[in-house]
Design a protein around this motif. Structure first.
Motif, PDB file in Angstrom:
ATOM      1  N   GLU A  17      -2.135  -0.627   5.536  1.00 29.01           N
ATOM      2  CA  GLU A  17      -2.308  -1.863   6.295  1.00 29.01           C
ATOM      3  C   GLU A  17      -3.213  -2.851   5.565  1.00 29.01           C
ATOM      4  O   GLU A  17      -4.181  -3.366   6.118  1.00 29.01           O
ATOM      5  CB  GLU A  17      -2.821  -1.555   7.709  1.00 29.01           C
ATOM      6  N   ASN A  18      -2.924  -3.034   4.296  1.00 25.17           N
ATOM      7  CA  ASN A  18      -3.584  -4.023   3.426  1.00 25.17           C
ATOM      8  C   ASN A  18      -5.066  -3.759   3.135  1.00 25.17           C
ATOM      9  O   ASN A  18      -5.767  -4.645   2.643  1.00 25.17           O
ATOM     10  CB  ASN A  18      -3.424  -5.446   3.998  1.00 25.17           C
ATOM     11  N   GLY A  48       1.008  -4.971  -3.777  1.00 26.18           N
ATOM     12  CA  GLY A  48       1.323  -5.513  -2.454  1.00 26.18           C
ATOM     13  C   GLY A  48       1.339  -7.021  -2.455  1.00 26.18           C
ATOM     14  O   GLY A  48       0.796  -7.665  -3.365  1.00 26.18           O
ATOM     15  N   SER A  49       1.948  -7.599  -1.399  1.00 32.65           N
ATOM     16  CA  SER A  49       2.036  -9.047  -1.328  1.00 32.65           C
ATOM     17  C   SER A  49       0.895  -9.634  -0.501  1.00 32.65           C
ATOM     18  O   SER A  49       0.751 -10.839  -0.398  1.00 32.65           O
ATOM     19  CB  SER A  49       3.386  -9.460  -0.727  1.00 32.65           C
ATOM     20  N   ASN A  50       0.081  -8.762   0.112  1.00 38.21           N
ATOM     21  CA  ASN A  50      -1.024  -9.252   0.922  1.00 38.21           C
ATOM     22  C   ASN A  50      -2.291  -8.460   0.556  1.00 38.21           C
ATOM     23  O   ASN A  50      -2.701  -7.553   1.265  1.00 38.21           O
ATOM     24  CB  ASN A  50      -0.654  -9.055   2.402  1.00 38.21           C
ATOM     25  N   THR A  51      -2.863  -8.818  -0.588  1.00 37.03           N
ATOM     26  CA  THR A  51      -3.933  -7.979  -1.144  1.00 37.03           C
ATOM     27  C   THR A  51      -5.317  -8.643  -1.092  1.00 37.03           C
ATOM     28  O   THR A  51      -6.280  -8.071  -1.624  1.00 37.03           O
ATOM     29  CB  THR A  51      -3.621  -7.624  -2.622  1.00 37.03           C
ATOM     30  N   ASP A  52      -5.421  -9.811  -0.442  1.00 39.87           N
ATOM     31  CA  ASP A  52      -6.697 -10.547  -0.479  1.00 39.87           C
ATOM     32  C   ASP A  52      -7.862  -9.711   0.052  1.00 39.87           C
ATOM     33  O   ASP A  52      -8.925  -9.622  -0.570  1.00 39.87           O
ATOM     34  CB  ASP A  52      -6.594 -11.843   0.348  1.00 39.87           C
ATOM     35  N   GLU A  53      -7.657  -9.105   1.242  1.00 35.26           N
ATOM     36  CA  GLU A  53      -8.739  -8.337   1.868  1.00 35.26           C
ATOM     37  C   GLU A  53      -9.079  -7.107   1.014  1.00 35.26           C
ATOM     38  O   GLU A  53     -10.250  -6.794   0.774  1.00 35.26           O
ATOM     39  CB  GLU A  53      -8.299  -7.907   3.284  1.00 35.26           C
ATOM     40  N   GLU A  70       2.575  -7.811  -7.139  1.00 33.66           N
ATOM     41  CA  GLU A  70       3.168  -8.049  -5.802  1.00 33.66           C
ATOM     42  C   GLU A  70       4.349  -7.132  -5.582  1.00 33.66           C
ATOM     43  O   GLU A  70       5.474  -7.466  -5.944  1.00 33.66           O
ATOM     44  CB  GLU A  70       3.607  -9.509  -5.685  1.00 33.66           C
ATOM     45  N   ASP A  72       5.730  -4.271  -2.546  1.00 38.37           N
ATOM     46  CA  ASP A  72       5.462  -3.597  -1.272  1.00 38.37           C
ATOM     47  C   ASP A  72       6.234  -2.293  -1.119  1.00 38.37           C
ATOM     48  O   ASP A  72       6.148  -1.656  -0.068  1.00 38.37           O
ATOM     49  CB  ASP A  72       5.816  -4.526  -0.107  1.00 38.37           C
ATOM     50  N   LYS A 179      -3.061 -11.506 -12.036  1.00 36.30           N
ATOM     51  CA  LYS A 179      -1.768 -11.174 -11.404  1.00 36.30           C
ATOM     52  C   LYS A 179      -0.781 -10.781 -12.486  1.00 36.30           C
ATOM     53  O   LYS A 179      -0.718 -11.426 -13.545  1.00 36.30           O
ATOM     54  CB  LYS A 179      -1.233 -12.381 -10.626  1.00 36.30           C
TER      55      LYS A 179
END
Ligand SMILES: Cc1cc2nc3c(=O)[nH]c(=O)nc-3n(C[C@H](O)[C@H](O)[C@H](O)COP(=O)(O)OP(=O)(O)OC[C@H]3O[C@@H](n4cnc5c(N)ncnc54)[C@H](O)[C@@H]3O)c2cc1C
Length: 330
Positions: A17-18, A48-53, A70, A72, A179
């Motif tokens: 969950e990121n 993953g495409s949502n890795t900021d956190e 990126e 998933d 990236k």
């Protein structure tokens, strides 16, 4: 004696969950200690495409450089290919990852693709006279094996959850972000058509702080309800020994032990569990172990912090009532 020869150390950071899973943060802690001692960078690899956190948490845990791809996919072949390509590109001296259920498979895939040795399920990593030494339990944890990888190329290991304490997050730390893209593999041998969440599986045993485990001594699925009830009142999650999952009292994904999940809770409560070595090897990283067994010679008492000799069907209702009462009073 330097084992890195100035080359960086890389950690593959598994996420759920990121966010990085606990096992990944524990690996980062050990890897950052080794990287500091060798004056090299610690590179974290995130997919993953949502890795900021996750990237923020990695930086605050001591990662100096974060490589993001990126992707998933949950396909081990796809993930293994990306990790291997990044290992080839960044050429670290050491590549580490958590020995979670997924991590074990990914490590094998990466080692094959990088044509290197991987020590699996290590519980310690230290610089010894012969080089970097990985300690791993063998024969279900009855012996500890010290392994030195003697090649000069990439060394790899998967680290057993609970072997190291994760670093306190330090928000003042930052990391360089890079990236990357990796070409898709064409000849995939495994294709995931659909992912179906297991009914009733809403627990993450590997991350849980309190785990209540029932064993064959619970006698029946009906009696096993007491385990669910105790877990509920303590805010914990339910696990079981292998016979219990074979009997279908709980799902296979809730099996704890050598061929199930390795857990590292703050509190483990086991009722009707004998303490076979294959079970103990999955719970030895628990901070505090409470065991309830009617046999005073049950092996689980040898590692328990608190042992209660008694019939679980009588002890568990008392515990449940006592905890409920304490909660009501507070
Ligand atoms: C390759 C391999 C891998 C394995 N992997 C795993 C694994 O991942 N996880 C795992 O758990 N096992 C695993 N096993 C199985 C393992 O060897 C043991 O058989 C299993 O852990 C025993 O489960 P248990 O403690 O529930 O049952 P038992 O060994 O049958 O113990 C039941 C206990 O309950 C007690 N008891 C009975 N009635 C009561 C009562 N009323 N109140 C209190 N206590 C009571 C008994 O005294 C006894 O100690 C593996 C085995 C092999 C060979």
């Amino acid at each position: 004696m330097s084992f890195t020869n100035g080359k960086d150390i890389m950690v593959f950071v598994e996420t759920n969950e990121n966010e990085p899973v606990k096992a990944a943060l524990e690996v980062i802690a050990k890897a950052s200690e080794l990287a500091k001692a060798e004056s090299v960078n610690l590179v974290g690899l995130l997919l993953g495409s949502n890795t900021d956190e996750a990237a923020k948490i990695c930086a605050a845990s001591g990662v100096n450089k974060i490589v993001i791809v990126e992707e998933d996919s949950e396909n081990v072949e796809v993930i293994g290919n990306i990790v291997a390509e990044m290992a080839k590109k960044y050429d670290p001296s050491l590549l580490l990852m958590g020995s979670t259920l997924a991590g074990k498979d990914i490590a094998a895939e990466v080692a094959k693709k990088c044509e290197t040795a991987c020590v699996t399920d290590v519980i310690n990593i230290a610089e010894g006279e012969e080089g970097l030494t990985f300690t791993a339990p063998v024969y279900g944890g009855t012996l500890l094996n010290d392994v030195v990888i003697t090649n000069d190329s990439l060394k790899m290991a998967s680290v057993r959850p609970g072997s190291f304490k994760k670093n306190e997050l330090d928000e003042s730390l930052s990391a360089e972000i890079v990236k990357e893209e990796v070409e898709e593999i064409k000849d995939l041998k495994t294709i995931i058509k659909e992912t179906i969440a297991e009914v009733g599986e809403s627990v993450n045993l590997e991350e849980a702080e309190i785990v209540v485990v029932g064993g064959r001594g619970m006698g029946s699925k009906e009696n096993f309800e007491l385990i669910h009830e105790l877990a509920k009142v303590c805010g914990g999650v339910v696990g079981g020994t292998r016979p219990v999952t074979e009997e279908d009292w709980i799902s296979r994904s809730q099996q704890v032990g050598q061929s199930g999940k390795i857990i590292t809770p703050k509190l483990y409560i086991g009722a009707g569990v004998s303490g076979a070595i294959q079970h103990l090897s999955g719970i030895s990283g628990s901070d505090y172990i409470v065991a309830i067994n009617k046999d005073e010679d049950a092996p689980i008492f040898e590692i328990a912090d608190v042992g209660i000799v008694g019939d679980a069907m009588k002890v568990l209702p008392l515990m449940i009532e006592a905890i409920k009462k304490i909660k009501e009073e507070n």
